[in-house]
Write a protein that holds these residues in place. Sequence first.
Motif, mmCIF file in Angstrom:
data_model
loop_
_atom_site.group_PDB
_atom_site.id
_atom_site.type_symbol
_atom_site.label_atom_id
_atom_site.label_comp_id
_atom_site.label_asym_id
_atom_site.label_seq_id
_atom_site.Cartn_x
_atom_site.Cartn_y
_atom_site.Cartn_z
ATOM 1 N N LEU A 71 0.813 -1.217 0.000
ATOM 2 C CA LEU A 71 0.000 0.000 0.000
ATOM 3 C C LEU A 71 0.846 1.266 0.000
ATOM 4 O O LEU A 71 0.632 2.170 -0.815
ATOM 5 C CB LEU A 71 -0.917 0.028 1.230
ATOM 6 C CG LEU A 71 -2.100 -0.909 1.236
ATOM 7 C CD1 LEU A 71 -2.823 -0.821 2.571
ATOM 8 C CD2 LEU A 71 -3.053 -0.581 0.106
ATOM 9 N N GLN A 104 3.737 1.246 -2.736
ATOM 10 C CA GLN A 104 3.158 0.951 -4.050
ATOM 11 C C GLN A 104 4.067 0.035 -4.853
ATOM 12 O O GLN A 104 4.359 0.277 -6.016
ATOM 13 C CB GLN A 104 2.838 2.245 -4.797
ATOM 14 C CG GLN A 104 1.801 3.062 -4.072
ATOM 15 C CD GLN A 104 1.401 4.309 -4.824
ATOM 16 O OE1 GLN A 104 2.014 4.701 -5.807
ATOM 17 N NE2 GLN A 104 0.347 4.953 -4.353
ATOM 18 N N SER A 122 -8.517 -5.911 4.652
ATOM 19 C CA SER A 122 -8.799 -5.093 3.464
ATOM 20 C C SER A 122 -10.249 -4.618 3.510
ATOM 21 O O SER A 122 -11.017 -5.025 4.377
ATOM 22 C CB SER A 122 -8.497 -5.883 2.188
ATOM 23 O OG SER A 122 -9.248 -7.068 2.142
ATOM 24 N N LYS A 133 -6.659 0.940 -3.477
ATOM 25 C CA LYS A 133 -6.995 1.084 -2.060
ATOM 26 C C LYS A 133 -6.508 -0.096 -1.235
ATOM 27 O O LYS A 133 -6.647 -0.092 -0.020
ATOM 28 C CB LYS A 133 -8.512 1.222 -1.890
ATOM 29 C CG LYS A 133 -9.121 2.439 -2.556
ATOM 30 C CD LYS A 133 -10.629 2.450 -2.411
ATOM 31 C CE LYS A 133 -11.163 1.218 -3.073
ATOM 32 N NZ LYS A 133 -12.496 1.207 -3.548
ATOM 33 N N GLY A 134 -5.983 -1.135 -1.898
ATOM 34 C CA GLY A 134 -5.537 -2.326 -1.176
ATOM 35 C C GLY A 134 -6.589 -3.382 -1.049
ATOM 36 O O GLY A 134 -6.436 -4.319 -0.261
#
Length: 183
Positions: free
Chosen positions: A92, A95, A125, A173-174
């Motif tokens: 996250l 990246q 998540s 956003k993961g």
Amino acid sequence: MAHTQRKQKGRADFIMMDEVSEKAFMDNLKVRFEDECVYSWIGDVCVSVNPYKMLPIYGKDQMAYYKGKYFFEPNLHPHVFALTDNAYRSMLFKQADQCVIISGESGAGKTEASKRIMEYIAEVSGSGTKVDTTKRQLLGSNPVLEAFGNAKTNRNDNSSRFGKYMDIQFDYKGDPVGGNISN
């Protein structure tokens, strides 16, 4: 006191051992195993020993305990959830793609570790109709694969007879949005 917060025996990180030898390594691993500490670190490598029984170390409370913690915080015990959280947060915030390699001999707990990693990611998540569907599909894939490729061995009643590669795709956003499992 929660299993993840109690004082553990032995050295949690083998790098911190006074003596570096195979005997010292195995002795420390045995002390930890006998204390039901099935995870240990060698730096940022997580070593696990299959306890061949269920331990109270995988519930939602343990997931919450490891979420957002830094790998080597004082009193943070080694755990597959700590490893997974570190990889997930690195994905996250940096990246950058992450990879967790699970290796071991028959009965070592590789399938269990991969299942716990997927459960942790599903828990931490986001959610939504598409994301929840993807999570269900990823979590549901393991039993299907096991049904077709497992066999009883001397060490393990349900041993995987194949290697597998799991690739989980995430959005910005993961959240998991897809995946691929091949053997």
